[in-house]
Design a protein around this motif. Structure first.
Motif, PDB file in Angstrom:
ATOM      1  N   HIS A  19       0.857  -1.177   0.000  1.00 17.69           N
ATOM      2  CA  HIS A  19       0.000   0.000   0.000  1.00 17.69           C
ATOM      3  C   HIS A  19       0.895   1.230   0.000  1.00 17.69           C
ATOM      4  O   HIS A  19       2.094   1.125   0.212  1.00 17.69           O
ATOM      5  N   CYS A  78      -4.369   6.020   0.028  1.00 17.28           N
ATOM      6  CA  CYS A  78      -3.489   4.942  -0.430  1.00 17.28           C
ATOM      7  C   CYS A  78      -3.051   5.287  -1.849  1.00 17.28           C
ATOM      8  O   CYS A  78      -3.876   5.523  -2.723  1.00 17.28           O
ATOM      9  N   GLU A 116      -0.561   3.339  -3.565  1.00 14.17           N
ATOM     10  CA  GLU A 116       0.005   2.218  -4.318  1.00 14.17           C
ATOM     11  C   GLU A 116      -1.152   1.321  -4.688  1.00 14.17           C
ATOM     12  O   GLU A 116      -1.955   0.953  -3.822  1.00 14.17           O
ATOM     13  N   PHE A 117      -1.264   0.970  -5.967  1.00 16.54           N
ATOM     14  CA  PHE A 117      -2.376   0.146  -6.403  1.00 16.54           C
ATOM     15  C   PHE A 117      -2.435  -1.146  -5.586  1.00 16.54           C
ATOM     16  O   PHE A 117      -1.451  -1.864  -5.472  1.00 16.54           O
ATOM     17  N   CYS A 118      -3.616  -1.426  -5.015  1.00 15.05           N
ATOM     18  CA  CYS A 118      -3.710  -2.576  -4.117  1.00 15.05           C
ATOM     19  C   CYS A 118      -4.967  -3.382  -4.406  1.00 15.05           C
ATOM     20  O   CYS A 118      -5.522  -4.031  -3.523  1.00 15.05           O
ATOM     21  N   HIS A 135      -8.829  -0.033  -4.317  1.00 15.18           N
ATOM     22  CA  HIS A 135      -7.727   0.893  -4.040  1.00 15.18           C
ATOM     23  C   HIS A 135      -8.194   2.325  -3.746  1.00 15.18           C
ATOM     24  O   HIS A 135      -7.741   2.965  -2.794  1.00 15.18           O
TER      25      HIS A 135
HETATM   26 CU   LIG Z   1      -3.856   1.220  -2.987  1.00 16.85          CU
END
Ligand SMILES: [Cu+2]
Ligand code: HEM
Ligand SMILES: [Cu+2]
Lengths: 189, 506
Positions: free
Chosen positions: A123, A158, A160-162, A166
């Motif tokens: 993340h 967030c 960071e692609f999660c 996301h």
């Molecule tokens: Cu994310």
């Protein structure tokens, strides 16, 4: 004289023209300046991304965070527990698909040790609106010494692609103003 | 097809039939990837523009994955394979060392691409092109990447073998041309890159089959060893194309072989460690490691680019002056062939790469700035200036020479071709600057909804962000129009274009 498409014959290791030499010297000098600035910035600059680093399993970190929540919980917002830890303590924030837990209520001008980690995938910690960013990596406890310098509400986006949720992953930090703080310790930005 | 050669009427080079065919095949696949990447670019762009917000969330992330893979990996690398064949066999008048193997490598790369496309489009690989573990894709995704990389590695070996063959068969005199030398450095970096690629994708493939564990931080470390050095392949290939285009368009001369070649060598020496700048705000590494690896390696590679940034334009000026444009300081520039898309693409590529891509890139490589730039829109803003405004544009420019030289077709729709680099470069410049600017407000990259409609807490960016993203969208659409024209012109020329006079058989 030839172009870059043609094979140079004979010896091509020849002295360069004055202007070309001068440019190489300027460029090299500039690179050396940058080279020196890097450690200097680290040493002089106020915000370095390096903290205390430990490996941690997802289970252990989740458990630590839960204990932290159980000890200091003062309320709940949007279904997420709100905690108010004592000044100077270790505080925990865990990223999980797709939320940040808990909501932190902190004091302006007080230093805390923030522990960041994830229990599933990568993340990204992005503090809105100040724009400070850290990578949150599962398996690693990222310990950062933080001192809130301004009071108010801040969100953690967030970045960071999660996974598919996301864009739902927003957390919150509340900083109470210094006058409500009994003893203000330090407070360097 | 056999080992026949033909004589190129424009350049006097002897062109091997196999080299011809391999360049064509790779260029065609590259263009298909560019088309897929371009269509998805528009869809993704129209989604990030919140006023339109076109795609649903799942398709946004899916097509963003498709865009990244097709552009950064398939378009760029297939094109580079063509550049390698050109710089070895064609420029050295040589045959291709192992044509059968070259074709197997091509098939392998296409098969790998097919697997990746299939997993992406069927929603089996919504992991973006970085595919950070433990985000999971279908094993066929990783397998596809591995097949593609193995194929690329074979092509790189054939490139080196062709250099040896040419030397042994004495197809040229003296040293290899600077363009070939530059391509050779790109090929060496490719070997380093593909080594990292194997080191990360093979374990990850096994992990996807539940056969082993891959640590998330180790993945990021090794993956960026691949991801960063692959960008250096692009830079070295792009600079080689700069020298090539300079020579083709204005007879640019090499000022000093020693300086230009040494600069290329710097790329090889200082690359893989520089990947540390992707990990500046990661938990796994300490300050000393970050500072040392980011600075010593990065700045000397930057030095190389600064040297080329001087020698390429200076060589163009000298070339023009030798052609008689000697009046005053700038006659050489005023009388330059601005209507030649090869030339305008070259000029804009140098400018956008150096001034927008280079400067933003160097600043992000410091801890203090990285902390405010990491994973915001400043990052794609930066690399759309380097790899799109720089590399992709240079590749577009050289295509206007590859089509008459290799495909032996006249460029169709010439008036459109003339303005194509202006549209693409102008649009990309606006797009990447606006994107970078939006990032300074903290707007995240790879994000479906920055109005946070369904999020538990409210986040409201400064009103300027809407405007900046609107500007970015307009720039992006103009660039996409330029890209569309490029595809129209090249595809039409190749398949329906007027043939050039047949080159004499040698
Ligand atoms: Cu994310
Ligand atoms: C025609 C012009 C293009 C437009 C309008 C465009 C637009 C975009 C947009 C809007 C994004 C999404 C940014 C985000 O949300 O994080 C993006 C990402 C990206 N683009 Fe482009 N792009 C173009 C051309 C290219 C080219 C030619 C390349 C490579 C050679 C490229 C490589 C990438 C990559 C690697 C990403 C990042 C994907 C990710 O974050 O996973 N783009 N582009
Ligand atoms: Cu997340």
């Amino acid at each position: 004289m030839h172009t870059g498409l043609e094979s140079p014959t004979g010896v091509w290791w020849k002295p360069a023209h004055r202007t070309e030499k001068l440019w190489v010297a300027i460029a090299f000098g500039w690179c050396m300046v940058l080279f020196a600035m890097m450690p200097l910035w680290h040493w002089k600059g106020g915000q370095n991304p390096t903290g205390i680093r430990h490996r941690v399993t997802a289970e252990a970190f989740a458990q630590r965070t839960q204990e932290f929540i159980d000890t200091y919980q003062v309320g709940e917002e949007a279904g997420i527990p709100v905690v108010e830890p004592p000044a100077g303590s270790d505080i925990y924030l865990v990223g999980a698909m797709w939320s940040w837990r808990p909501v932190l209520r902190l004091r302006q001008g007080v230093q805390y040790t923030l522990h960041l980690s994830s229990v599933d995938v990568n993340h990204g910690f992005n503090l809105y609106p100040i724009n400070v960013n850290f990578q949150v990596v599962p398996g690693y406890d990222y310990g950062l010494r933080v001192t809130p310098t301004a009071a108010g509400e801040f969100q953690i986006v967030c970045n960071e692609f999660c996974g598919i949720g996301h864009h739902l992953m927003v957390g919150k930090v509340i900083v109470l103003p210094a006058e409500q703080t009994a003893a203000v310790t330090g407070g360097a930005p | 097809m056999s080992d026949r050669f033909r004589l190129c009427p424009t350049t006097g080079l002897k062109v091997h039939a196999q080299a011809d065919a391999l360049i064509k095949a790779n260029a065609v696949v590259a263009t298909v990837a560019l088309l897929i990447g371009g269509v998805t670019a528009v869809l993704v762009m129209l989604t990030r523009w919140q006023a339109i917000h076109l795609l649903p969330a799942d398709w946004f992330y899916r097509l963003l994955t498709v865009h990244g893979m097709n552009m950064l990996i398939f378009f760029i690398l297939f094109f580079e394979m063509a550049v390698l064949y050109f710089a070895s066999a064609v420029l050295l008048n040589s045959r291709v060392a192992a044509p059968k193997m070259a074709w197997s490598a091509f098939v392998l790369m296409v098969a790998g691409t097919g697997l990746v496309e299939w997993t992406m489009f069927t929603g089996r690989a919504d992991v973006l092109f970085t595919s950070y573990v433990p985000l999971r894709a279908h094993p066929a995704f990783y397998l596809g990447v591995i097949l593609f990389a193995v194929g690329a590695l074979v092509v790189v070996s054939i490139f080196f073998a062709t250099l040896v063959v040419a030397k042994r068969e004495k197809t040229y005199q003296g040293s290899v041309p600077l363009v070939t030398f530059g391509a050779a450095t790109a090929a060496i970096i490719a070997v380093i890159t593909l080594g990292h690629g194997a080191a990360i994708y093979i374990p990850t493939f096994l992990w996807s089959l539940n056969l082993m564990h891959v640590d998330a931080q180790v993945y990021r470390l090794v993956w960026w060893g691949l991801g960063h050095s692959s960008q250096q392949i692009n830079v070295a290939a792009m600079v080689s194309v700069w020298y090539l285009l300079g020579g083709l368009t204005v007879g640019a001369v090499v000022l000093n072989e020693k300086i230009s070649r040494s600069a290329f060598v710097l790329y090889v020496l200082f690359i893989s460690m520089a990947s540390a700048h992707h990990l500046l705000v990661d938990p796994g590494m300490g300050a000393a490691w970050k500072v040392w690896n980011t600075s010593y390696a990065m700045y000397l590679a930057v030095l190389a680019s600064m040297v080329h940034g001087f020698t390429v334009p200076a060589g163009m000026e000298l070339g023009q002056r030798l052609r008689g444009y000697t009046k005053g300081l700038f006659e050489w520039l005023r009388k330059a062939p601005w209507g030649d898309p090869g030339f305008s693409a070259l000029v804009f590529s140098v400018i956008i790469f150096g001034f927008v891509g280079g400067i933003t890139g160097v600043t992000f490589g410091t801890e203090q700035i990285n902390i405010i730039a990491h994973n915001t829109l400043r990052i794609p803003g930066h690399f759309h200036a380097t790899v799109v405004g720089g590399t992709a544009l240079a590749f577009m420019g050289v295509t206007y020479y590859v089509i008459p030289l290799i495909f032996r077709k006249r460029i169709a729709f010439w008036p459109l071709a003339r303005i194509q680099p202006y549209l693409f470069a102008g649009g990309m410049l606006v797009f990447s600057v606006a994107m970078t600017f939006a990032g300074t407000f903290g707007v995240p990259r790879r994000h479906w909804d920055i109005s946070f409609q369904q999020a538990p807490f409210e986040v409201q960016y400064a009103p300027a962000v809407d405007l900046v993203i609107g500007v970015m969208a307009v720039g992006g659409l103009v660039a996409a129009l330029g890209g569309g024209i490029y595809i129209l012109v090249t595809v039409w020329s190749v398949f329906f274009g007027q043939p050039m006079e047949k080159g004499a058989r040698a």
